[in-house]
Design an enzyme around this catalytic site. Structure first.
Site, PDB file in Angstrom:
ATOM      1  N   GLN A 158      69.622  -0.591 -83.715  1.00  0.00           N
ATOM      2  CA  GLN A 158      68.404  -0.063 -84.333  1.00  0.00           C
ATOM      3  C   GLN A 158      67.235  -1.044 -84.193  1.00  0.00           C
ATOM      4  O   GLN A 158      67.394  -2.238 -84.451  1.00  0.00           O
ATOM      5  CB  GLN A 158      68.616   0.223 -85.821  1.00  0.00           C
ATOM      6  CG  GLN A 158      67.412   0.965 -86.403  1.00  0.00           C
ATOM      7  CD  GLN A 158      67.388   1.029 -87.913  1.00  0.00           C
ATOM      8  OE1 GLN A 158      67.313  -0.004 -88.574  1.00  0.00           O
ATOM      9  NE2 GLN A 158      67.439   2.234 -88.452  1.00  0.00           N
ATOM     10  N   ALA A 213      70.348  -3.981 -93.624  1.00  0.00           N
ATOM     11  CA  ALA A 213      69.994  -5.349 -93.242  1.00  0.00           C
ATOM     12  C   ALA A 213      70.650  -6.337 -94.199  1.00  0.00           C
ATOM     13  O   ALA A 213      70.644  -6.144 -95.414  1.00  0.00           O
ATOM     14  CB  ALA A 213      68.472  -5.512 -93.261  1.00  0.00           C
ATOM     15  N   ARG A 255      75.019   2.398 -99.203  1.00  0.00           N
ATOM     16  CA  ARG A 255      75.417   1.701-100.426  1.00  0.00           C
ATOM     17  C   ARG A 255      76.755   2.188-100.971  1.00  0.00           C
ATOM     18  O   ARG A 255      77.484   1.412-101.605  1.00  0.00           O
ATOM     19  CB  ARG A 255      74.307   1.838-101.470  1.00  0.00           C
ATOM     20  CG  ARG A 255      73.041   1.080-101.091  1.00  0.00           C
ATOM     21  CD  ARG A 255      71.867   1.489-101.928  1.00  0.00           C
ATOM     22  NE  ARG A 255      71.560   2.909-101.749  1.00  0.00           N
ATOM     23  CZ  ARG A 255      70.750   3.612-102.523  1.00  0.00           C
ATOM     24  NH1 ARG A 255      70.150   3.021-103.530  1.00  0.00           N
ATOM     25  NH2 ARG A 255      70.535   4.890-102.284  1.00  0.00           N
ATOM     26  N   CYS A 310      62.191   2.246 -93.150  1.00  0.00           N
ATOM     27  CA  CYS A 310      62.250   1.078 -94.028  1.00  0.00           C
ATOM     28  C   CYS A 310      60.990   0.995 -94.896  1.00  0.00           C
ATOM     29  O   CYS A 310      59.869   1.009 -94.381  1.00  0.00           O
ATOM     30  CB  CYS A 310      62.403  -0.191 -93.185  1.00  0.00           C
ATOM     31  SG  CYS A 310      62.499  -1.657 -94.230  1.00  0.00           S
ATOM     32  N   PRO A 353      72.734   1.642 -91.301  1.00  0.00           N
ATOM     33  CA  PRO A 353      72.289   0.255 -91.097  1.00  0.00           C
ATOM     34  C   PRO A 353      71.805  -0.322 -92.416  1.00  0.00           C
ATOM     35  O   PRO A 353      70.982   0.282 -93.102  1.00  0.00           O
ATOM     36  CB  PRO A 353      71.125   0.411 -90.101  1.00  0.00           C
ATOM     37  CG  PRO A 353      70.634   1.813 -90.244  1.00  0.00           C
ATOM     38  CD  PRO A 353      71.784   2.632 -90.765  1.00  0.00           C
ATOM     39  N   ASN A 373      71.441  11.648 -95.100  1.00  0.00           N
ATOM     40  CA  ASN A 373      71.665  10.324 -95.690  1.00  0.00           C
ATOM     41  C   ASN A 373      71.044  10.279 -97.081  1.00  0.00           C
ATOM     42  O   ASN A 373      70.029  10.905 -97.335  1.00  0.00           O
ATOM     43  CB  ASN A 373      71.035   9.265 -94.750  1.00  0.00           C
ATOM     44  CG  ASN A 373      70.993   7.865 -95.334  1.00  0.00           C
ATOM     45  OD1 ASN A 373      69.938   7.246 -95.406  1.00  0.00           O
ATOM     46  ND2 ASN A 373      72.127   7.357 -95.754  1.00  0.00           N
ATOM     47  N   GLY A 374      71.710   9.516 -97.973  1.00  0.00           N
ATOM     48  CA  GLY A 374      71.141   9.296 -99.299  1.00  0.00           C
ATOM     49  C   GLY A 374      72.056   9.676-100.430  1.00  0.00           C
ATOM     50  O   GLY A 374      72.363  10.840-100.635  1.00  0.00           O
ATOM     51  N   ASP A 375      72.530   8.634-101.134  1.00  0.00           N
ATOM     52  CA  ASP A 375      73.254   8.816-102.395  1.00  0.00           C
ATOM     53  C   ASP A 375      74.634   9.466-102.257  1.00  0.00           C
ATOM     54  O   ASP A 375      75.120  10.063-103.222  1.00  0.00           O
ATOM     55  CB  ASP A 375      72.398   9.613-103.397  1.00  0.00           C
ATOM     56  CG  ASP A 375      71.028   8.987-103.604  1.00  0.00           C
ATOM     57  OD1 ASP A 375      70.931   7.752-103.489  1.00  0.00           O
ATOM     58  OD2 ASP A 375      70.063   9.724-103.865  1.00  0.00           O
ATOM     59  N   LYS A 383      65.479   7.440 -87.299  1.00  0.00           N
ATOM     60  CA  LYS A 383      65.827   7.504 -88.729  1.00  0.00           C
ATOM     61  C   LYS A 383      64.529   7.498 -89.534  1.00  0.00           C
ATOM     62  O   LYS A 383      63.759   6.540 -89.457  1.00  0.00           O
ATOM     63  CB  LYS A 383      66.716   6.316 -89.093  1.00  0.00           C
ATOM     64  CG  LYS A 383      67.213   6.319 -90.527  1.00  0.00           C
ATOM     65  CD  LYS A 383      68.407   5.374 -90.651  1.00  0.00           C
ATOM     66  CE  LYS A 383      68.924   5.251 -92.064  1.00  0.00           C
ATOM     67  NZ  LYS A 383      68.115   4.367 -92.914  1.00  0.00           N
TER      68      LYS A 383
HETATM   69  C1  LIG Z   1      70.224  -3.668 -98.565  1.00  0.00           C
HETATM   70  C2  LIG Z   1      69.739  -2.528 -97.738  1.00  0.00           C
HETATM   71  C3  LIG Z   1      69.379  -2.759 -96.420  1.00  0.00           C
HETATM   72  C4  LIG Z   1      68.934  -1.705 -95.614  1.00  0.00           C
HETATM   73  N1  LIG Z   1      68.622  -1.951 -94.308  1.00  0.00           N
HETATM   74  C5  LIG Z   1      68.268  -0.915 -93.493  1.00  0.00           C
HETATM   75  C6  LIG Z   1      68.045  -1.119 -92.095  1.00  0.00           C
HETATM   76  O1  LIG Z   1      68.162  -2.222 -91.562  1.00  0.00           O
HETATM   77  N2  LIG Z   1      67.678  -0.034 -91.358  1.00  0.00           N
HETATM   78  C7  LIG Z   1      67.542   1.219 -91.908  1.00  0.00           C
HETATM   79  O2  LIG Z   1      67.225   2.174 -91.189  1.00  0.00           O
HETATM   80  N3  LIG Z   1      67.778   1.425 -93.208  1.00  0.00           N
HETATM   81  C8  LIG Z   1      68.147   0.409 -93.999  1.00  0.00           C
HETATM   82  N4  LIG Z   1      68.441   0.652 -95.312  1.00  0.00           N
HETATM   83  C9  LIG Z   1      68.455   2.051 -95.797  1.00  0.00           C
HETATM   84  C10 LIG Z   1      69.856   2.658 -95.615  1.00  0.00           C
HETATM   85  O3  LIG Z   1      70.238   2.716 -94.248  1.00  0.00           O
HETATM   86  C11 LIG Z   1      69.931   4.076 -96.207  1.00  0.00           C
HETATM   87  O4  LIG Z   1      68.982   4.886 -95.549  1.00  0.00           O
HETATM   88  C12 LIG Z   1      69.658   4.092 -97.698  1.00  0.00           C
HETATM   89  O5  LIG Z   1      70.314   3.037 -98.360  1.00  0.00           O
HETATM   90  C13 LIG Z   1      70.098   5.436 -98.313  1.00  0.00           C
HETATM   91  O6  LIG Z   1      71.459   5.666 -98.066  1.00  0.00           O
HETATM   92  P1  LIG Z   1      72.615   5.316 -99.149  1.00  0.00           P
HETATM   93  O7  LIG Z   1      72.233   6.027-100.432  1.00  0.00           O
HETATM   94  O8  LIG Z   1      73.880   5.864 -98.528  1.00  0.00           O
HETATM   95  O9  LIG Z   1      72.633   3.843 -99.335  1.00  0.00           O
HETATM   96  C14 LIG Z   1      68.849  -0.389 -96.144  1.00  0.00           C
HETATM   97  C15 LIG Z   1      69.201  -0.173 -97.481  1.00  0.00           C
HETATM   98  C16 LIG Z   1      69.647  -1.217 -98.273  1.00  0.00           C
HETATM   99  C17 LIG Z   1      70.043  -0.931 -99.691  1.00  0.00           C
END
Ligand SMILES: Cc1cc2nc3c(=O)[nH]c(=O)nc-3n(C[C@H](O)[C@H](O)[C@H](O)COP(=O)(O)O)c2cc1C
Length: 317
Positions: free
Chosen positions: A68, A16, A224, A99, A14, A199-201, A138
């Site tokens: 969510q 936002a 991302r 968050c 997710p 999750n992460g990176d 989460k």
């Molecule tokens: C722009 C943005 C919006 C996000 N919105 C949410 C959200 O609505 N709910 C949530 O649980 N995490 C949110 N996250 C966190 C991501 O779901 C994820 O946990 C985090 O980016 C790490 O994963 P990644 O490295 O694959 O991006 C957001 C992250 C970013 C960068």
């Protein structure tokens, strides 16, 4: 049932302001096994905000899809879960306990829940008991760096009825800086019997395969790493089958971007399509030769048709 959906899957995170229904459909089509809506405010639903309720909506083609919620009040979150089941019938409900942004944590929601184990348990229990579908949670690894509470909170989630736990192993204080601590995913996987989503990176298939191998996680979640590269899901699926991945051609890239611009216009109207697609097109152009000038032109555009024209020219025929 839920463990079967999630086993070895690659889930769209997710995000936002980013993972709206149009984008989620793109990712599902390219191999994402499940998607989650952007976070939806349980308080917003309590106050009957129709704009908040709209964020729960999805297309049937997105299934399996989770809605969510964020909030800090067990009853409001349970009511929100119930309302989602009545109104949009998702496949699962997810609780946001990760968050880090100020406007969320100042109200005790998101990763602020990691400061109150008793309240967190009460919330997960209330939500799980409110609905007949799986409730997932989460979390981040903690509020402060190296003061990890992920194992404790994953256990509480499991004991309170959660069907799975997703871990983004950073602290709240890290926001999105530094790196995620994948060894925490392994620690949580060892500590609970419910599925663990890492999750992460993750930015490519090699990262995803490494996360599966190093942590033993049941699924990976990508946020991302999909921006400008939704093919990451197809790449991961190919890697899991042991097949070589053929990257998209220029024409495939062009078609996907233009289709997305048109879908945005149809779904949300010209103003949002033009505003929103600028950043999305920029993500797609990043790193390509000549991208700087094209990006500047995209950001100066006053219509989505103009953006289409720039994309068409950039990728050629
Ligand atoms: C722009 C943005 C919006 C996000 N919105 C949410 C959200 O609505 N709910 C949530 O649980 N995490 C949110 N996250 C966190 C991501 O779901 C994820 O946990 C985090 O980016 C790490 O994963 P990644 O490295 O694959 O991006 C957001 C992250 C970013 C960068």
């Amino acid at each position: 049932m839920f463990p079967d959906i999630i086993k070895n899957s690659a889930v769209l995170a997710p995000l936002a302001g980013v993972t709206d229904p149009v984008y989620r459909r793109v990712c599902r089509r390219l191999g994402a096994d499940a998607v989650v809506t952007e976070m939806v405010s349980a308080d917003g639903l309590h106050y009957k905000s129709e704009n908040t309720a709209k964020l729960m909506e999805f297309d049937e083609s997105e299934r399996p899809v989770g809605v969510q919620f964020f909030g800090s009040d067990p009853e409001r979150l349970a009511n929100a879960a119930r309302f989602a089941c009545e109104r949009v019938k998702p496949d699962f409900i997810d609780l946001n306990a990760g968050c880090p942004v100020a406007k969320v944590v100042k109200n005790g929601a998101g990763s602020a829940l990691l400061k109150d184990a008793a309240l967190f348990g009460k919330i997960v229990e209330a939500m799980s008991q409110a609905v007949a579908i799986p409730v997932t949670v989460k979390i981040r690894s903690g509020w402060n760096m190296y003061e990890w509470v992920d194992v404790e909170f994953a256990r509480i989630a499991q004991d309170s009825g959660a069907a799975a736990v997703t871990l983004h192993p950073r602290s709240q204080t890290m926001m999105f800086t530094g790196h995620s601590f994948w060894e925490r995913i392994a620690a949580v996987k060892e500590a609970v019997s419910i599925p663990v989503i890492g999750n992460g990176d993750v930015t490519n298939a090699a990262d995803a395969m490494k996360m599966f191998a190093e942590t033993g996680c049941d699924a990976v979640m990508i946020g991302r790493g999909s921006l400008g590269n939704p093919w990451i899901f197809a790449e991961i699926k190919a890697a899991q089958r042991g097949e070589a991945f053929i990257p998209p051609s220029s024409q495939e890239r062009k078609t996907l971007i233009i289709d997305q611009i048109r879908a945005f216009r149809e779904a949300y109207g010209e103003q949002r399509a033009c505003g929103d697609m600028k950043k999305r097109v920029a993500w797609h152009l990043k790193g390509l030769p000549g991208a700087g000038a094209a990006r500047a032109e995209v950001f100066a555009s006053s219509s989505s048709l103009k953006i289409e024209e720039i994309v068409d020219r950039f990728f050629g025929s």
